[in-house]
Design a protein around this motif. Structure first.
Motif, mmCIF file in Angstrom:
data_model
loop_
_atom_site.group_PDB
_atom_site.id
_atom_site.type_symbol
_atom_site.label_atom_id
_atom_site.label_comp_id
_atom_site.label_asym_id
_atom_site.label_seq_id
_atom_site.Cartn_x
_atom_site.Cartn_y
_atom_site.Cartn_z
ATOM 1 N N HIS A 78 -8.864 1.151 -12.570
ATOM 2 C CA HIS A 78 -7.951 2.255 -12.270
ATOM 3 C C HIS A 78 -8.763 3.337 -11.569
ATOM 4 C CE1 HIS A 78 -5.123 5.600 -13.122
ATOM 5 N NE2 HIS A 78 -4.220 4.644 -13.167
ATOM 6 N N ASP A 79 -8.613 3.432 -10.256
ATOM 7 C CA ASP A 79 -9.474 4.292 -9.436
ATOM 8 C C ASP A 79 -8.598 5.106 -8.497
ATOM 9 O OD1 ASP A 79 -11.306 5.505 -7.848
ATOM 10 O OD2 ASP A 79 -12.375 3.682 -7.280
ATOM 11 N N GLY A 82 -9.551 3.421 -0.624
ATOM 12 C CA GLY A 82 -9.427 3.017 -2.017
ATOM 13 C C GLY A 82 -8.128 2.334 -2.370
ATOM 14 N N LEU A 83 -8.004 2.045 -3.655
ATOM 15 C CA LEU A 83 -6.850 1.334 -4.193
ATOM 16 C C LEU A 83 -5.616 2.227 -4.214
ATOM 17 C CD1 LEU A 83 -8.557 -0.286 -7.317
ATOM 18 C CD2 LEU A 83 -8.027 -1.440 -5.155
ATOM 19 N N HIS A 84 -4.454 1.616 -3.946
ATOM 20 C CA HIS A 84 -3.181 2.312 -4.104
ATOM 21 C C HIS A 84 -2.588 2.052 -5.480
ATOM 22 C CE1 HIS A 84 1.201 3.058 -3.396
ATOM 23 N NE2 HIS A 84 0.717 4.082 -2.739
ATOM 24 N N GLY A 90 -1.711 -6.913 -0.433
ATOM 25 C CA GLY A 90 -0.654 -5.995 -0.035
ATOM 26 C C GLY A 90 -0.893 -5.548 1.383
ATOM 27 N N ASP A 91 -0.305 -4.424 1.758
ATOM 28 C CA ASP A 91 -0.548 -3.884 3.095
ATOM 29 C C ASP A 91 -2.044 -3.650 3.305
ATOM 30 O OD1 ASP A 91 2.144 -3.848 3.876
ATOM 31 O OD2 ASP A 91 2.470 -1.945 2.845
ATOM 32 N N PHE A 92 -2.723 -3.209 2.269
ATOM 33 C CA PHE A 92 -4.180 -3.107 2.256
ATOM 34 C C PHE A 92 -4.656 -3.957 1.081
ATOM 35 C CE2 PHE A 92 -2.611 0.807 4.155
ATOM 36 C CZ PHE A 92 -3.392 0.921 5.301
ATOM 37 N N GLN A 151 -2.028 6.843 1.081
ATOM 38 C CA GLN A 151 -0.595 6.596 0.956
ATOM 39 C C GLN A 151 -0.309 5.114 1.167
ATOM 40 O OE1 GLN A 151 0.113 9.969 3.797
ATOM 41 N NE2 GLN A 151 1.717 10.480 2.327
ATOM 42 N N ALA A 152 0.893 4.711 0.842
ATOM 43 C CA ALA A 152 1.201 3.280 0.816
ATOM 44 C C ALA A 152 0.989 2.616 2.166
ATOM 45 C CB ALA A 152 2.637 3.069 0.329
ATOM 46 N N ARG A 153 1.428 3.251 3.256
ATOM 47 C CA ARG A 153 1.390 2.607 4.568
ATOM 48 C C ARG A 153 0.413 3.253 5.538
ATOM 49 N NH1 ARG A 153 3.164 -2.184 5.850
ATOM 50 N NH2 ARG A 153 3.820 -1.441 7.909
ATOM 51 N N VAL A 154 -0.227 4.320 5.129
ATOM 52 C CA VAL A 154 -1.175 4.977 6.017
ATOM 53 C C VAL A 154 -2.208 5.719 5.177
ATOM 54 C CG1 VAL A 154 0.251 7.064 6.233
ATOM 55 C CG2 VAL A 154 -1.432 6.515 8.019
ATOM 56 N N ARG A 155 -3.452 5.703 5.646
ATOM 57 C CA ARG A 155 -4.528 6.429 4.975
ATOM 58 C C ARG A 155 -5.215 7.321 5.993
ATOM 59 N NH1 ARG A 155 -6.371 2.453 1.178
ATOM 60 N NH2 ARG A 155 -4.555 1.769 -0.008
#
Length: 276
Positions: A130-131, A138-140, A153-155, A218-222
C-alpha cells in the motif's frame, strides 16, 4: 498526542474522507483498502514546497499533517503522506507495518539511501503493498506483496526478488520495465520517519530541498514536475516532456496538481523561482 504508535485516535476520519472524495462505508477489508488508496492518490499530490518556502520544520505528528494536507488542501512528501495514511488505517482497524525503500528510477542506482516509505497491510487473504506517495510512477491501487506479483491495468507493475533478498517494484512501460525502488520488510517506526524527514529537509544531497518536485497519480494520467520540467504519462504513449516558465509553474500548482497555496506562499514561491 495520541498514545497509539501511528496516532490513529487523533484522525478526523470524516474530514480525511471528504478531502479525498471517499464515499460509502469504511471497514478493515480489502475493498476499503483499494478504494482508499485510489482516492488518496487521485486527490493528494506529492509536494515538497515547504523547504523551498524557507520552513525549517516539516512535522510528522497527526495534528500537523492533518492541518496541512486535509484542512489546507496541500500535498506532502512521502513521509507526511504515509504518516497520515498509517493513522487513517490504524483508526479504521487495519493491521500493517511500515518499511523503507531505496528509490532507483530517479537515481539509476540500487545503493542510494532508503528514503521512500510505504506500508505492508494485512487484508483478508494476504499481505498488500500500500504505497500512496511514490508519485507519478507509483501505484494507483494496492498490489499483492509477494514475489512475482503483478498488477495489470492502464499502468502495470510487478514485484521481483533479487539475489540480495531485496524486492523491487517495477513500472512496466511499453519500452521495458523501470525499477522504481528496492526494499526489504525490515520494520520502520515513527522514530525512523523522523530521521528520514530530517535528511530530506536539511541534507545537501537531499533530492527534495533545493528544487520543486510535484507529482500526481491519477487513473489515466500522471504528472511529474521537477524544477521547471513537466512530464506527462498516459497509458501506452511515450512520456510527454516540456519546459515551463515561471508563470506556468505557479499556474500548474492548482491547475495540474490541485495544490492550494496561500497568496503569501505563492508570492514567496514566485521569488524563489525567479532566483533559479
Amino acid at each position: 498526542m495520541s498514545d497509539s504508535m501511528w496516532q490513529g485516535s487523533g484522525v478526523d476520519l470524516d474530514a480525511y474522507l471528504t478531502r479525498v472524495g471517499y464515499e460509502g462505508d469504511v471497514a478493515a477489508n480489502l475493498a476499503t483498502l483499494q478504494r482508499l488508496h485510489a482516492a488518496h492518490v487521485e486527490a493528494i499530490p506529492f509536494d515538497n514546497l515547504d523547504p523551498l518556502l524557507g520552513r525549517t520544520e516539516v512535522p510528522l505528528d497527526i495534528a500537523h499533517v492533518q492541518e496541512k494536507i486535509v484542512r489546507q488542501g496541500r500535498g506532502g512528501w512521502c513521509l507526511e503522506q504515509v504518516a497520515l495514511m498509517a493513522a487513517v488505517l490504524e483508526r479504521i482497524g487495519f493491521t500493517f507495518t511500515a518499511f523503507a525503500g531505496r528509490t532507483r528510477i530517479r537515481t539509476g542506482s540500487p545503493f542510494g539511501p532508503a528514503l521512500h516509505v510505504a506500508l505492508a497491510v494485512h487484508a483478508e487473504d494476504g499481505l498488500w503493498l500500500h504505497d500512496v506517495s511514490f508519485g507519478a510512477y507509483g501505484l494507483h491501487e494496492p498490489m499483492r506483496l509477494m514475489d512475482g506479483a503483478r498488477l495489470d491495468g492502464d499502468f502495470s507493475f510487478d514485484l521481483v526478488r533479487e539475489m540480495s533478498g531485496e524486492r523491487v517494484l517495477r513500472f512496466l512501460r511499453p519500452e521495458g520495465p523501470a525499477e522504481l525502488y528496492g526494499f526489504t520488510m525490515d520494520m520502520r517506526y515513527p522514530s525512523d520517519f523522523e530521521l528520514l524527514n530530517h535528511f530530506c529537509l536539511t541534507h545537501p544531497r537531499s533530492p527534495f530541498n533545493h528544487r520543486v518536485v510535484l507529482q500526481r497519480t491519477q487513473a489515466r494520467v500522471r504528472h511529474l514536475l521537477v524544477g521547471n520540467q513537466l512530464t506527462e504519462l498516459r497509458p501506452g504513449e511515450p512520456a510527454a516532456v516540456r519546459e515551463l516558465d515561471e508563470a506556468e509553474v505557479l499556474a500548474a500548482l492548482q491547475e495540474i496538481f490541485g495544490i492550494s497555496l496561500r497568496s503569501a506562499d505563492i508570492m514567496a514561491l514566485g521569488k524563489v523561482l525567479a532566483c533559479r
